[in-house]
Design an enzyme around this catalytic site. Sequence first.
Site, PDB file in Angstrom:
ATOM      1  N   THR A  41       0.837  -1.197   0.000  1.00  0.00           N
ATOM      2  CA  THR A  41       0.000   0.000   0.000  1.00  0.00           C
ATOM      3  C   THR A  41       0.874   1.250   0.000  1.00  0.00           C
ATOM      4  O   THR A  41       0.583   2.220  -0.709  1.00  0.00           O
ATOM      5  CB  THR A  41      -0.947   0.004   1.210  1.00  0.00           C
ATOM      6  OG1 THR A  41      -1.735  -1.189   1.194  1.00  0.00           O
ATOM      7  CG2 THR A  41      -1.843   1.225   1.223  1.00  0.00           C
ATOM      8  N   PHE A  43       3.746   1.688  -1.314  1.00  0.00           N
ATOM      9  CA  PHE A  43       4.273   1.925  -2.659  1.00  0.00           C
ATOM     10  C   PHE A  43       3.169   2.316  -3.635  1.00  0.00           C
ATOM     11  O   PHE A  43       3.414   3.063  -4.584  1.00  0.00           O
ATOM     12  CB  PHE A  43       5.057   0.715  -3.155  1.00  0.00           C
ATOM     13  CG  PHE A  43       6.350   0.497  -2.401  1.00  0.00           C
ATOM     14  CD1 PHE A  43       7.225   1.541  -2.157  1.00  0.00           C
ATOM     15  CD2 PHE A  43       6.671  -0.751  -1.916  1.00  0.00           C
ATOM     16  CE1 PHE A  43       8.408   1.353  -1.462  1.00  0.00           C
ATOM     17  CE2 PHE A  43       7.851  -0.968  -1.215  1.00  0.00           C
ATOM     18  CZ  PHE A  43       8.724   0.090  -0.988  1.00  0.00           C
ATOM     19  N   MET A  44       1.945   1.838  -3.402  1.00  0.00           N
ATOM     20  CA  MET A  44       0.831   2.279  -4.241  1.00  0.00           C
ATOM     21  C   MET A  44       0.622   3.782  -4.059  1.00  0.00           C
ATOM     22  O   MET A  44       0.446   4.513  -5.040  1.00  0.00           O
ATOM     23  CB  MET A  44      -0.454   1.514  -3.926  1.00  0.00           C
ATOM     24  CG  MET A  44      -1.609   1.910  -4.852  1.00  0.00           C
ATOM     25  SD  MET A  44      -3.128   0.967  -4.589  1.00  0.00           S
ATOM     26  CE  MET A  44      -3.741   1.753  -3.105  1.00  0.00           C
ATOM     27  N   VAL A  45       0.654   4.241  -2.812  1.00  0.00           N
ATOM     28  CA  VAL A  45       0.499   5.676  -2.552  1.00  0.00           C
ATOM     29  C   VAL A  45       1.626   6.455  -3.235  1.00  0.00           C
ATOM     30  O   VAL A  45       1.385   7.470  -3.892  1.00  0.00           O
ATOM     31  CB  VAL A  45       0.460   5.962  -1.032  1.00  0.00           C
ATOM     32  CG1 VAL A  45       0.540   7.464  -0.750  1.00  0.00           C
ATOM     33  CG2 VAL A  45      -0.800   5.374  -0.413  1.00  0.00           C
ATOM     34  N   GLY A  46       2.848   5.981  -3.106  1.00  0.00           N
ATOM     35  CA  GLY A  46       3.972   6.635  -3.774  1.00  0.00           C
ATOM     36  C   GLY A  46       3.824   6.657  -5.278  1.00  0.00           C
ATOM     37  O   GLY A  46       4.141   7.656  -5.941  1.00  0.00           O
ATOM     38  N   GLU A  49       1.353   9.293  -6.265  1.00  0.00           N
ATOM     39  CA  GLU A  49       1.996  10.608  -6.236  1.00  0.00           C
ATOM     40  C   GLU A  49       2.886  10.800  -7.460  1.00  0.00           C
ATOM     41  O   GLU A  49       2.859  11.857  -8.100  1.00  0.00           O
ATOM     42  CB  GLU A  49       2.806  10.776  -4.955  1.00  0.00           C
ATOM     43  CG  GLU A  49       1.934  10.916  -3.721  1.00  0.00           C
ATOM     44  CD  GLU A  49       2.651  11.611  -2.594  1.00  0.00           C
ATOM     45  OE1 GLU A  49       2.753  12.861  -2.634  1.00  0.00           O
ATOM     46  OE2 GLU A  49       3.109  10.908  -1.678  1.00  0.00           O
ATOM     47  N   GLY A  68       2.367  16.576  -2.027  1.00  0.00           N
ATOM     48  CA  GLY A  68       1.154  15.882  -1.634  1.00  0.00           C
ATOM     49  C   GLY A  68       0.662  16.403  -0.298  1.00  0.00           C
ATOM     50  O   GLY A  68       1.452  16.618   0.624  1.00  0.00           O
ATOM     51  N   HIS A  75      -7.277   0.183  -0.855  1.00  0.00           N
ATOM     52  CA  HIS A  75      -6.416  -0.844  -1.449  1.00  0.00           C
ATOM     53  C   HIS A  75      -7.220  -2.128  -1.381  1.00  0.00           C
ATOM     54  O   HIS A  75      -7.281  -2.785  -0.348  1.00  0.00           O
ATOM     55  CB  HIS A  75      -5.092  -0.964  -0.703  1.00  0.00           C
ATOM     56  CG  HIS A  75      -4.063  -1.723  -1.472  1.00  0.00           C
ATOM     57  ND1 HIS A  75      -2.738  -1.743  -1.103  1.00  0.00           N
ATOM     58  CD2 HIS A  75      -4.149  -2.484  -2.585  1.00  0.00           C
ATOM     59  CE1 HIS A  75      -2.059  -2.486  -1.958  1.00  0.00           C
ATOM     60  NE2 HIS A  75      -2.904  -2.963  -2.864  1.00  0.00           N
TER      61      HIS A  75
END
Length: 137
Positions: A41, A43-46, A49, A68, A75
């Site tokens: 999760t 890395f998904m947020v990163g 961005e 951000g 997720h």
Amino acid sequence: MPMPPIGLRHRESVTVDASLTVPSVSPSFRHFHDMPPVFATAFMVGFVEETCVAALEAHLGPGQRTVGTHVDLSHEAATPIGMTVTVEVELVEVEGKRLRFKVEARDDKDVIGRGHHERFVIDEAKFLARLEVKARS
């Protein structure tokens, strides 16, 4: 420079390898080391961005960047090593220097995440100067 247009869309893709899984998030987070090797999760947020930054690249003036300021993402499905994750973002709101994106992330089989992400346009030099003051205090 004028703000980016509402409706601006962009997508990026990445193939999940071991470096993008939960056990690889950070050695500082010891409880992650024995977690399943699925797309993290964090890395998904990163990646969301990163995709927003890429979308805005051609629409910012010299010295402008974005930071951000808010993440509201689900997720919903796990992604194993070897699958490709694609994030698509759409700029849905511009209010002053605040930019709000609608986000969808998919792997080769499922929608794995969706929600919204907000960024704020900054003057990089002024931002770094304020950061330096904060660090010294």
